[in-house]
Structure formats: C-alpha cells, structure tokens
Design a protein around this motif. Structure first.
Motif, PDB file in Angstrom:
ATOM      1  N   SER A 207      -4.238  17.636  20.254  1.00 14.40           N
ATOM      2  CA  SER A 207      -5.020  15.807  20.029  1.00 14.40           C
ATOM      3  C   SER A 207      -5.422  15.547  21.398  1.00 14.40           C
ATOM      4  O   SER A 207      -6.273  14.822  22.268  1.00 14.40           O
ATOM      5  CB  SER A 207      -4.336  15.093  19.194  1.00 14.40           C
ATOM      6  OG  SER A 207      -3.894  15.694  17.854  1.00 14.40           O
TER       7      SER A 207
ATOM      8  N   GLN B  32      -8.094  11.339  15.261  1.00 12.13           N
ATOM      9  CA  GLN B  32      -6.732  12.219  14.015  1.00 12.13           C
ATOM     10  C   GLN B  32      -6.956  10.526  13.385  1.00 12.13           C
ATOM     11  O   GLN B  32      -6.265  11.281  12.229  1.00 12.13           O
ATOM     12  CB  GLN B  32      -5.650  13.067  14.613  1.00 12.13           C
ATOM     13  CG  GLN B  32      -4.739  13.928  13.472  1.00 12.13           C
ATOM     14  CD  GLN B  32      -4.616  14.656  14.079  1.00 12.13           C
ATOM     15  OE1 GLN B  32      -3.369  14.714  14.874  1.00 12.13           O
ATOM     16  NE2 GLN B  32      -3.609  15.794  13.178  1.00 12.13           N
TER      17      GLN B  32
ATOM     18  N   ASP C 204     -10.856  16.577  15.668  1.00 13.16           N
ATOM     19  CA  ASP C 204      -9.429  16.732  15.600  1.00 13.16           C
ATOM     20  C   ASP C 204      -9.188  17.028  13.638  1.00 13.16           C
ATOM     21  O   ASP C 204      -9.412  15.914  13.203  1.00 13.16           O
ATOM     22  CB  ASP C 204      -9.189  15.477  16.087  1.00 13.16           C
ATOM     23  CG  ASP C 204      -7.464  15.843  16.303  1.00 13.16           C
ATOM     24  OD1 ASP C 204      -7.225  16.979  15.575  1.00 13.16           O
ATOM     25  OD2 ASP C 204      -6.606  15.410  17.138  1.00 13.16           O
ATOM     26  N   GLU C 205      -9.281  17.622  13.321  1.00 11.85           N
ATOM     27  CA  GLU C 205      -8.586  17.829  12.197  1.00 11.85           C
ATOM     28  C   GLU C 205      -9.412  17.103  11.151  1.00 11.85           C
ATOM     29  O   GLU C 205      -9.019  16.281  10.454  1.00 11.85           O
ATOM     30  CB  GLU C 205      -7.815  17.303  11.807  1.00 11.85           C
ATOM     31  CG  GLU C 205      -6.997  18.460  13.054  1.00 11.85           C
ATOM     32  CD  GLU C 205      -4.817  18.131  12.722  1.00 11.85           C
ATOM     33  OE1 GLU C 205      -4.747  17.393  11.128  1.00 11.85           O
ATOM     34  OE2 GLU C 205      -4.477  18.309  13.158  1.00 11.85           O
TER      35      GLU C 205
HETATM   36 MG   LIG Z   1      -3.602  16.008  16.770  1.00 13.97          MG
END
Ligand SMILES: [Mg+2]
Ligand SMILES: Nc1ncnc2c1ncn2[C@@H]1O[C@H](COP(=O)(O)OP(=O)(O)OP(=O)(O)O)[C@@H](O)[C@H]1O
Ligand SMILES: Nc1ncnc2c1ncn2[C@@H]1O[C@H](COP(=O)(O)OP(=O)(O)OP(=O)(O)O)[C@@H](O)[C@H]1O
Ligand SMILES: [Mg+2]
Lengths: 263, 334, 325, 334, 263
Positions: free
Chosen positions: A53, A95, A181-182
């Motif tokens: 991140s 995230q 991010d994810e």
């Molecule tokens: Mg992260």
C-alpha cells in the motif's frame, strides 16, 4: 532482482526506481524498483506489512518517497499531490476505500469528478445529480452489486457494497493507469468474479494499465500478465504469470515462515 | 395510491431540517397564543432584525463546521469591518475621507484578510482552528479598541447607503433580506456545487478526501474567508441599523449564538454534516425564544433561567421528532 | 511597553516640585475596555503629563473579581508606586489592599467603593457611587412619572458595573412611596440584541409609563425605540446613562428625557493627583474622599456635547480648549 | 553507546507534552529576562493563584473532550457551588445555618447533579453536548442570579476551612496544591486505568467502542459528572481565596480558558486524544502570558492585541517543535 | 429451508429463530433461523448485502432484531448490549474491526478485558501494561504477523496488521462462542493460513464454537463443519461441508446472476 524496464522501457507507463520510504523506525520500502507496461495488468503480492500500500500511495502522489525516482510515460515526475497524479491519468482504489460515510453513494462515486449541468453545451456551475444517480446505478448493476438506493449514505452500506463503490469510482473513470489495492477484499464470489471480468475487459481494450494488489493467488492468475512479490520492502520476484504458478508463489511466501517456525 | 400533497409532505418530512422547522413553528404558535403582541407586524419586524446578523454569521460557521473547523474570531470581525469602513470614510485627520463605497470594500477586504490568516495558520502551520481563531479573537479586539480609542463613533453613509444596508424595503429590514438571500445562495452552493460536496467530504473524511484528490486546504481556507466576510458584512449592516460603531460590538456573544444556531439546526461539531437552512431555522428558534419571552415580560433574573430550560426543551423535542422520523425512512439503524 | 502615561520626562521636577522618580500608578478596573472609562484614562494621562508620572490601566474586561485581585497582586509585586482600584466587591479587595499598604503603596478607591463600615483600609474614595447615581436616577424617574409601570433595562443582570445603578433606582422609587411598578428587564450583552429586546418589551407592554436603562447600549436602545414609535407624544418618558452619540442626538431631538454623565474624566484625574500629593508629601497629605458628582444631560444642556467632541467625554482623543460661547 | 541521561531526555522528548513544555519554559525565561519583578516569589504565587481554578476545570474538559463531548456550563457551576455552600451555611432566614462541611458536600452534590443532567440529556436524549450545556449555562446563570438576588455575599467558613481551601501551606496557595494533586491523579487515571482507556476509546471510535462492549454512555456521563464537580470544587476554593461569592463569577470566560488550555496542551476537539499534563501546561502558558505582560506594564487596549499575537506565536512554535520531534520517531507519515 | 436445531437442540450453543430486521425500506433479514452446535464451526456465506453482518451484529447484541428469538445454550435471551452478550461468552470479530485508531496496538487488543496489576494476589485498579505488551507480542507472533511495535498506534498499521489485531482480540479471549465476520479479508496467504490453523486448533480442543463469515469458499472447506448460505436475507442452504463442494456453492451463488445477466 528487479531490473527496471528490462530493455523495452519505452513501453513503460510507470517506472519506479530505487524507491525507499521509512516511517520513523519502520522501513516500509527499501530500494524498490518496479515497472508497469502499457495495457498490462501487474499483480503485486506480499505479506501483510510488506509495503504494498505504501508503494501504491507513493505512485499515486498521496505520500512522498524518501528517495528514488518515478517515471510516468517515460518522463520523470515529482508528484506533489493526488491531484497532480490524477492529471497524469493515474487513479487509485485505496485499501481504506477513501469514502465519505455521511455522503450519498453517488456523490462518493463521483467525488472530484462530479458531473455538471449543461444548457446548450455550456456547462453550469451546478451539479447534475440526475445523471450522476443514473450512472452510479448503472455501474453498480454492471458490477452485480445490489444497493438499495444510490441516495443512501455510505455509512449504511455493507462492507462489500462500500468496496464496490470505491472500485467503480476508479474503474469507470477515464484514467489510463489504475492502481487497485486489494479491490476484492470484501467482495462476494459473484461480485468478485464480475469485477475480474471488468478488469479483463479494460485490459483487452488495450487502453488501461493496472497494478493490482491481491492476496488471493487464484485471482492473480485469472487476470494478471505479470506478478511482483514484495517482501520486507524489497521486490524478490518479477515473473510473467505464464512462467509461474500458485504453488510456486505460495511456496515462496510460506517458506520463510516455515524457517521461522523451525528456528 | 397516495396523493401528491402527501408525497410532497413526505418529501419535506424526509428533509433533515423538518424537525427543527416543526419546533420553530410550535414555538411561534405558543407565543402567539400567550400574547397578542407577539402576533404583530412590529414583532415580526423585530424578530427579523434580531435574526439577520446572527443568521449571516451562522451561514459562515455552518460551512466551517461542516469542513471540520470553527471560527471564534468572527464576532470581532463583525466589529472590525465597520471600523475600517469608518476610518476609510471619516474626514481627515480621523480617517481618509474616501467615499462610503470604498469604505465597504476596504472593510470586506480586511475581513477577507482575517479569514485568510485564520485559514493559512490552521491548514499550513497546523494550529487547531480553535486556537488560531482564539488568538485572532484577542488580537482583533485589541485592534478595534485602539482604532477607536475604545470609544464609539457614528456610522457613516448617506441615504442611499442606508437604504441598501439599513433600510426597510418590502416591509422588513434590508439586512434580513440580505441574510435570507445569502442563506438561499449558500444552501444551493452546499447542495448543488462542487464546493459544497468537497466541503462535506473534507469534514466527513479528511484523509479520504485527500486520497480522492480534494484540495482539503483550499476548501478550508475558502470557508474561513467566507465566514469572515459574512461576519464583516453583517457588521457593516448592523452598525448601520443601530447607527453607531462600537469596538466591543458583537464579540464572542454573537459568535456563540451563531454556532449554537448551527448546531441546533443539525450541523455536527465533528464535521461532515450540516445544512444552511437548518442553521437559519436554528437562528429563528433562538430569535423567537428571546423576543417571545421578552414580550411576555420575563424579568431580568428569570430570563436566562427560562431561556435555558426552553433551549433544552426545544432541542430534546427536536431530537425526538427526528428519531420518530428516521423510523419511517432509511435510518441509521440504532 | 506602557499604555498612555508619558508627558515630558524632564530631568528637573515639574512646576515648583523637586525632582521625583517617574512614579507609576496602576489603575485596576473592572471593565477595562468599557467606553465609559475612556475619559477616565484621558484624565489619568493628563494628570500624568502635569506631574510627570506614568500609569498602567489593567484589571478585568467583565468584572471578574478574581482577575482584578490577581491584577492588584501583580501591581504590588511589580513595584507600583500607587494603586487606584474600583472596589466593586465589598470584601474581596481587603486582603490585597492591606498587602499593598503594608508594602508602602498607597491605595485609593475610584468609581466604586466598599459600603460604609466595611474594614477595607483604602485611603480615600474618589468618584460617584454607582448605587447613589442610581438613586439620583430613581428620584428623577419619580419626578417624571407619578404612577404606573416602569421598565428598567440592564444588559447583563448582576454585572457589578451596572447592577448597583438599577438597584439604586429601585431603592429611590421604593422610598418615594409612589405607586410605581418598576421591573428589571435583561437586554443581553450585544447592542444589536439590546435594541430588538427593548422594542419587543415595549410591544408586550404598551401601557408602560417610562423606560430607563443603566448601561450605554440599552440607553441608546431605549432612545431609538422612543423615536421609532414616537413615545414622548404618548406621554412616555425615558432616560439612562452615558454619552453614546445616538443617545445625545435623540435627547436633542426630544425623544429621550435625560442621560446621566458621571464625569468619568474626573474619576481618573483626581486619583492621579491625590496619589502624587500623597507620595511627594511622604503621606502627610492624606487622600481625601471626593465626589465627582453627576450631571443630568437634557435637551437644555445637550448642545455642547453635540457640537464638540472632547477628551472630557471621550469622544475625541486630541487635546482641546472648549471655549464657552 | 548512548548515555543514560540521553535516553532519559529521549524518553521525555517522545512524550506528547514535550513541545508545549518547551514553549512554557521559553516564555518563563523570556519574561524573567524582560523584568526582574517576574522572577520573584510574589509573581510565582500570583501565577499559581491564577492557574489553580483554570487547571481544575481544564482537567475536566480534557477528559470530556477526549471522550468526544464538551461542557460549556462548568463556568456557571463554578459560581453555583459556592452559592449552594453559602445557602447551606448562612444563618436563617438567608440559609439553613448548617456547618460548613455540609455546605461543601451539598455544593459538590449540586455540581454532580448538574453533570449528571448534562450527561443524561446528551447520551440518552441525544442532544449534542454543545447545546445541552449551553442550555444549562443559561439555566444556571438564572439560578445563581436569583439565589443571590444578583448581589455578592461573603464567603462563609472558619479558619480551619480557610487553611484547607484558601490557605498557603508550603508557600503556595492550597488551591494550587489541590489542582496539582488532581492533575497527577487524573493523569494516572487517564493512562493507567480502565476508565482512562475506555474514555480514549469512546472518543476515538464511538461505534467501535460500543462494538467492543465499552459502555459508552456510562463513560460519557461519568466524565460529565467529573468535569462538573471539578468546576464546583474550583469554585469553592476560589470564592474562599477572594473571600466573596458572586453570581457571575467564572462564567464562560473561565470555561473558555480551560478549553483553550486543553487544546493548547494537545487535546483534540474531535475526541480520542489528549493528556491532562498537557492541559496543565496549557494553563501554565496562558497564566505566564497574562501575568507576564501585566508585569511588563501592558495596558488593557494593547493587552488583548499582544496576548493574541503571543498565543498564535506560542502555538505555531509548539506545532513546529512537534513536527521536528515526529521526524525522530515512529510518525504519522506526512 | 432452515429447520432450527433439527432434533439435537440440546447441543445448540446458539439458536436463532425467525429473526427479521429492516432498515427503513431495506429488508436486511427475513425470518432467518440458524443454529450453532457445540464445538462446531459454521460457515456463513452469501452475496454482498445479503445480511450476514447484520445477523452477526444481532447475535452479539450490537443491534436488536425487529422480531424473532435468540437462544444461547438453550435459554432464550433478550440481548441488551454487547456487554450482555459477552457475559454469555459470545465474542465477535467485526467486519469494521472495531479498533481505535489513536490507541496503541496492545490497548486495542485488550480493550474491555484489560489486564490489571496485582500485589500478592490482590488486583490493583491499575493496568498491567507490561503483561499486555508481552502477550500482545506473543499472540501476534503466533499469527505470523510482523508488527513493528505493539506501542504503535493502530492508525499507523497496514490493513492486514489491523485485522490480525481484531482477530487476535477475540481468538485469544476466553470466549466460548466466537463470531468472525470475514476475518481473512485483508490477510496475506501466510497469515491467513496461520489463522485457519488457529481456528482448527480451537475447534479440536472442543471448547469453542464459531460462526465464520467467509467469501473464499476454499477457506470454508478448510475449517467449517457446516455451511449456511444467506441470500436476500433468507437462508437458502444448510449442509455439512462433507455433503457439498466449492463447485455446488459457487453454482448456487452464480446461477441467479446468470439469470440476471440473461434476463
Ligand atoms: Mg495494504
Ligand atoms: N503512516 C504510517 N506511519 C507509520 N508506519 C506506517 C505508516 N504507514 C505504513 N506504515 C508501516 O509500513 C509498513 C508497510 O505498510 P503497508 O500498508 O504498505 O503494508 P501492506 O503491504 O499494504 O500490508 P497489507 O497487505 O496488510 O495491506 C507496515 O509495517 C506499517 O506498519
Ligand atoms: N445501519 C444500517 N442502516 C441502513 N441499512 C443498513 C444498515 N446496516 C446494513 N444495512 C443494509 O442491510 C443490508 C445487509 O447488510 P449487511 O452488512 O448485513 O450485508 P453483508 O451480508 O454483511 O454484506 P457484505 O458481505 O458486503 O459484508 C445491506 O443492504 C445494507 O445496505
Ligand atoms: Mg458484512
């Protein structure tokens, strides 16, 4: 490990060279280099706290690196802010989702790219809420997300519903470089599948390049052309997905933990 | 099939301001029943006069509170601006002897400068706005006292000037009409423009807003300037109404009333939510309470006592109405 | 860093007096920024210019006794040569007064004094007692109004710089035994609100025979309401305190019966002089109680107030010699 | 190898309060250099006397601000409590003629009751504490004025009572020692007890705290009561110091100073973080500025002007020191 | 569909009968019944917005149902608050993690069950930060999570690091019934595997029963004895994992979306 650009640098829409970032005592990133080719989907994997991140936040201009260079479309840039990165066509799904709980779904989805009303081609200073509502609804449907009401406050939504808004925000922007991010963390099987479809579609249109942070390696092999493994702030693997496998990646990640368990 | 009237009612009912509106109406009815004098044009004029300056300042505070800041110094700007106006227009040696219009402009510029200072110190130097504006509060008081040597002067301005800022067009005082106009404009800005959305985002999730590319600092500074200028504008008009300029005019009292009105109107001190209309209704409630009980002839020592109870009562009622309301629509759970 | 003060700091003494150190008088006030006391500060300044002394104007901005006591203690510890203080509290200043006198610092009360018989050791009182001035106003009200409802407006009830005035008025009216029903009405601290509230009160009480106020803002408010509804024609009387321009104007126009001028200039001038005399005579010349009196400003004598702005009213900062025409 | 002294210094440097402490020391040095009178025992006594009541109230406000609330009415409780004490002890017919100790107890109970009311109205009826306590502010002012008919009375209490609450044990006034003791106790409560942790959690993430099983309402009500009682206690002692009881004593001014001190000391108005010690240092800064400039002979008109600048300057310095500091340790990123 | 208890009700540590919950217009739960046997791990799956978290929040006392009954260890309970549910041995890992950003890692981990100091067996009113630090560190190590410093503020941690704290908080509590709402959402492969090990261990000790909300069906089959499928606020499947498969579940979930896509 990480030879930037390996030869065909011209193609790189993003090239990051020797980036380091410390938070006080914590070395989040150590001399990380990474590159993203045009219309490529790069998978970025790694342990929790590996620095993924942080790397993304640096590329999108939210944080400044302590050292290192960033190239966008071949030119070095010194990102001053997220706005600056956006002006270069970089957009991000964070995230933490970066949503405003007290604001409506559609205002969140169009935050900072609000649609303005028009009269005879002349755009007014007023928001065009009607169109924003319509489009928001459309995007969410395409992603198979059931949201009661685009006027609802985000605070009232479920985890997955929220994430889908954050993803839609970027995926349906006209950004040429998207950092996710994810994006599937809170997504259901069905909704996840649909988002992966979307990502594939975008890639196949050949206009958008993406960096995708994922913890689910199955997903990595579904959409990514190439995968980078980030460990303790260093990139320890950079392979086309065609040349590796879920097993290898798992092995690489779990090995050291076995060692730790052993020692 | 529900009728259109019903739907309109429902639409209104879903609005955040509905409950406080009900409370305000309730109070007006109460006082009208208690005293015939309350239900008179003179009283309505009176309430309008009482509301105007507070409403203008409340508008500014609402915007600031929504983006997560507060301005304690605006009450001093309320006094500073007319003083600048006086110094600009007063004949030598007291002043520069310039025309009144320049006085207004200089005054508002001074107000804007104060707001800018508040904003920059808060956003760039990272001082909490509570302290920034507290310091400014003291500083400006000193400036005002020195500027007028602690005494008061007559408000300058010819008849046209008075008409525009201190007159009674359309039955009510012009200051009230100005306030109303600005309330409407700002409500539109808040709900229908980017600035409004970004203000809400800045207060609702400062980090998220920055991550989304909102220029949080610019939004905050802008609203500081706005609040300060509204305070100054109110100051000019109010000094015109009461025909004299006093260094201690306004101060913390009017600021307090404005913030209270904002919160009564549903603006959160934690930032991220609020409405201008609500703030205006908050001012209305405070005005009705003050004027109402004065008309009823509540004596000096009882006044605060009763106002206190009334504020608590009104607010409790307000909150309960909201809760009932929320059961009927998409609510915040429990 | 010293407010006001000054004068020529000539090496030799002033006038016939021998050379003296540049004595510093500390004036502890309860409403330091109140316009009422602006002339007082000019009075101190001018006296300072004559006798080559300096002064500090300090205390509390809104009659916080704690702050005033603290200011007095600070004055003592910072080596003041004389202290003048508004004794707005019957008891609180006994300690610091004693402390000052023990330290050889003369203490004079000005503007407000402790009630007779209280053990405060201040050397003298100079000024016009707030309560007494209130009584004078009450007597005037009784003259103007035979009977009926009368409203007494006060910005902040309980404020030590105005409450005694209204209490005095009440007392006088009571003593007169006339059938006057006197009510205190709070108008709030800021002038804007004051006007609206006075207006509102009148709306609710049209049978009023008189409206009187005890603070500058409310007085102006009363005057403006009297004008707005032309109340004198309805036989309603009004009056109050202090010399706001608007107030004076409306007195001239006949809308307000009177306003009270407590001659604040003298309340600063005389204490400064008496402190000087005390110091230079080594305490042989004990400060003497002085009544700075009060002046009812009415339509008859308002003219000079209007067409001259002077230090003596605080309306101008420049020195000037007002010639009687 | 770094020496022990260095490590100690570092440990201190990592504390949140370090920067404001540095600022306070800097100011003290400045004034000592500017005026010999400042560096005198009399002055130190003055500062201690000035600090005591504000510090006590600041403690309460810090706890409340940390759990996300505020109490505007505490300044009125500051006046109410000694009034209750007087009414309890004064001989018939003015009072009940009871012994002073009962007076203190009744006074503090009254304070506690006010805090309880504030807490219940805020947490159960859902009125924002800003409005709850604003209403309470007016209400109590009315009560105080009526109770004393707008006049002042002499503070009751015999010599022993004076010694305990108004005396000068160990050189400084007992009120200061009380304040210091309570500061230490509450700092311990905040950092070393469940109550402290739950207070931080309540303000830092109200929903999360509830999800974790923290009784958010109880925590808030408790701190309202605490704050109110501290205000009452300060009121009793301060009225003992100045030997008379006034209905308007304290009020919004002292509340304002206390909140300002809290914020200067690093407490966030948004809740979730703050320290008692910091608040105490904040009070110290304000006290030094006030007494300091008074000793330098600054007169009223210039005073506010200079204080304003000084507050801004001190705070900017404070924040910059913190930023430097954070570079050296695990920081909050940029 | 969902026959509560099917016969062996005595074994049910939790039984929920005919629960409904509306949020204004939104029907989050419609007449849902569900039961959890002693020392069983029940997987709860379903689309985003199906009502999973709402169900959990009701069982743990955070929200009140509009209608329906809740039985804990066979006795009906009317949960007044989270504290109340906790007193019955129910503990929860919330989807929003319920952490306090400004508070230290170890204070978060022990929130509401702080360790107190002792002197000769007599417990003091003061926190025992030393032990809390030690244990926090130990727990995190066992979960293979690398966290720079247990004194660090949670706000400074990465998404996965945060989640691991929330999970550790419940897993290492002495609760007998643990509800975990997507405990692996932000977890890395390694960290996820370790948490699943932990859950298995707890189950095998036979003292703890768990309801586990998961979107990754592979995980479901790794640890769950039984799985319930929640769709549009109703339970549409209740099978032992032994009698179903990833494919079946996926099929069930994706079918209707195909229909949607078709129609
Ligand atoms: Mg992260
Ligand atoms: N603002 C910050 N202040 C201090 N430390 C930070 C900050 N942001 C990140 N860190 C630390 O930097 C390291 C990397 O964090 P990062 O969020 O990049 O990890 P990650 O790879 O995204 O992990 P995850 O997969 O859990 O999201 C972590 O140890 C984290 O504690
Ligand atoms: N407080 C609330 N106010 C209004 N609606 C709510 C609230 N909480 C949940 N909802 C609605 O209830 C429905 C169910 O929400 P819930 O969080 O239980 O879904 P979920 O199954 O947990 O989804 P996910 O897998 O995304 O977490 C959603 O449509 C959501 O919008
Ligand atoms: Mg959920």
């Amino acid at each position: 490990m990480s030879e930037p650009g390996n030869g065909r640098e011209a193609d790189d829409v993003i090239r990051v060279e020797h980036i380091s970032k410390r938070f006080g005592a914590v070395r989040a990133l150590e001399d990380v280099s990474l590159h993203l080719k045009r219309s490529e989907v790069l998978g970025l994997i790694g342990d929790n706290g590996a620095g993924k991140s942080t790397l993304v936040k640096i590329i999108c201009g939210f944080q400044k690196p302590d050292s290192g260079k960033i190239f966008v479309n071949g030119e070095e840039v010194h990102l001053r802010s997220v706005q600056h990165a956006r002006s270069l066509g970089i957009d991000t799904v964070y995230q933490d989702l970066a949503l405003v709980p007290g604001m409506s779904v559609y205002h969140n989805m169009f935050l900072k790219r609000e649609l303005l009303g028009e009269v005879g081609g002349v755009s007014l200073p007023f928001l065009n809420n009607r169109d924003m509502r319509k489009r928001a609804r459309k995007h969410l449907d395409e992603m198979g997300v059931r949201i009661p009401d685009v006027d609802a406050e985000v605070a009232q939504l479920s985890g997955g519903q929220r994430q889908s808004i954050a993803v839609a925000r970027s995926v349906y922007s006209d950004a040429k470089i998207i950092l996710l991010d994810e994006p599937l963390a809170a997504m259901g099987v069905k909704e996840g599948a649909l988002i992966l479809d979307l990502i594939r579609k975008l890639r196949d249109q050949g206009e958008v390049s993406m960096i995708l942070i994922l913890h689910n390696y199955a997903h990595v092999f579904e959409v990514c052309d190439r995968v980078n493994l980030l460990q303790h702030g260093e990139i320890t693997l950079d392979k086309p997905t065609s040349e590796t496998s879920v097993e290898e990646l798992t092995e690489l990640v779990v090995r050291e933990y076995r060692q730790a368990a052993a020692g | 099939m529900r009728g259109l009237g019903w739907r309109a009612l429902e639409a209104f009912g879903n609005r955040r301001e509905a409950s406080i509106f009900v409370v305000a109406v309730g109070l007006i009815i109460y006082f009208s029943l208690r005293s015939s004098a309350f239900y008179s044009s003179a009283t309505i004029k009176n309430i309008a006069e009482y509301m105007a300056p507070i409403a203008l300042i409340a508008c500014g505070e609402v915007m600031l509170l929504i983006c997560g800041e507060i301005d304690l110094s605006v009450g001093r700007v309320f006094a500073l601006t007319p003083i600048i106006m006086y110094l600009t227009t007063a004949p030598e040696p007291d002043g520069l002897g310039l025309p009144i219009w320049l006085g207004v402009i200089f005054g508002l510029l001074a107000a804007a400068a104060v707001g800018l200072a508040n904003g920059v110190i808060t956003t760039y130097l990272g001082v909490p706005s509570f302290i920034t504006t507290l310091g400014m509060l003291f500083f400006l008081n000193g400036i005002n006292l020195r500027a007028l040597h602690g005494f008061q002067v007559e408000t300058p301005g010819g008849s046209t000037f008075r008409k525009i800022f201190g007159g009674y067009p359309l039955w009510l005082n012009s200051e009230f009409w100005w306030a109303l106009a600005i309330v409407i404009v700002l409500q539109i800005v808040l709900v229908w423009t980017r600035w409004g959305v970004h203000t809400v985002a800045t207060g609702g999730n400062p980090i998220g807003a920055r991550e989304s590319g909102v220029n949080v600092r610019r939004v905050k500074i802008g609203n500081f300037v706005l609040c300060s200028m509204l305070g100054g504008f109110a100051g000019i008009m109010d000094s015109t109404r009461i025909t004299s300029i006093l260094p201690l005019q306004g101060g913390t009292d009017i600021m307090f009333l404005a913030v209270a009105a904002a919160v009564i109107g549903g603006t959160s001190l934690m930032g991220g939510s609020g409405t201008i209309i609500g703030g205006f209704l908050g001012v209305l409630v405070l005005a009705v309470l003050n004027i109402g009980f004065t008309i009823l002839g509540v004596s000096a020592f009882n006044f605060d006592l009763i106002i206190g109870i009334a504020i608590l009562g009104a607010m409790i009622l307000n909150v309960q109405i909201q809760r009932l309301k929320n059961l009927g629509q998409i609510g915040r759970g429990r | 860093a010293c407010g006001g003060g000054g004068g020529n700091s000539s090496s030799s003494g002033v006038g016939n007096y021998p050379e003296t150190p540049k004595w510093k008088w500390v004036f502890v006030n309860h409403v330091t920024t109140n316009p009422f006391f602006v002339p007082t500060q000019y009075g101190i300044e001018d006296a300072g210019a004559i006798f080559n002394t300096q002064h500090q104007w300090t205390g509390s901005e809104n009659s916080d006794v704690g702050q005033m006591v603290s200011a007095m203690n600070t004055a003592i510890s910072s080596g003041a040569d004389g202290i003048a203080v508004c004794l707005i509290d019957a008891k609180a200043f006994n300690e610091p007064t004693k402390k000052a006198l023990d330290a050889g610092i003369p203490v004079i009360a000005y503007n407000a004094d402790v009630p007779p018989g209280t053990p405060n050791e201040r050397l003298a009182y100079i000024g016009q007692d707030l309560f007494v001035s209130g009584q004078k106003m009450g007597e005037r009200i009784v003259e103007l109004i035979p009977s009926g409802d009368v409203a007494g407006f006060i910005a902040t009830p309980g404020s030590l710089n105005i409450q005694p005035r209204i209490d005095g008025a009440k007392q006088a009216i009571k003593d007169s035994g006339k059938p006057i029903n006197f009510t205190q009405v709070a108008t709030g601290a800021d002038t804007a609100g004051e006007l609206s509230k006075i207006d509102a009160y009148y709306q609710g009480h049209k049978n009023l025979k008189g409206m009187f106020a005890v603070d500058a803002g409310s007085t102006q408010g009363v005057a403006q309401v009297m004008q707005k509804y032309n109340l004198p024609s309805k036989g309603i009387h009004g009056g109050g305190y202090d010399l706001l321009p608007t107030t004076l104007n409306l007195i001239n126009k006949g809308f307000l019966d009177f306003t009270i001028d407590q001659q604040p200039y003298q309340q600063g001038f005389y204490p400064a002089i008496q402190l000087f005399l005390y110091k230079i005579s080594g305490g042989l010349m004990a400060p003497s109680d002085t009544n700075t009196g009060l002046l009812f400003v009415t339509k008859d004598n308002v003219k000079p107030y209007l067409n001259t702005k002077t230090r003596y009213e605080g309306s101008a900062s420049s020195q000037q010699y007002v010639k009687t025409t």
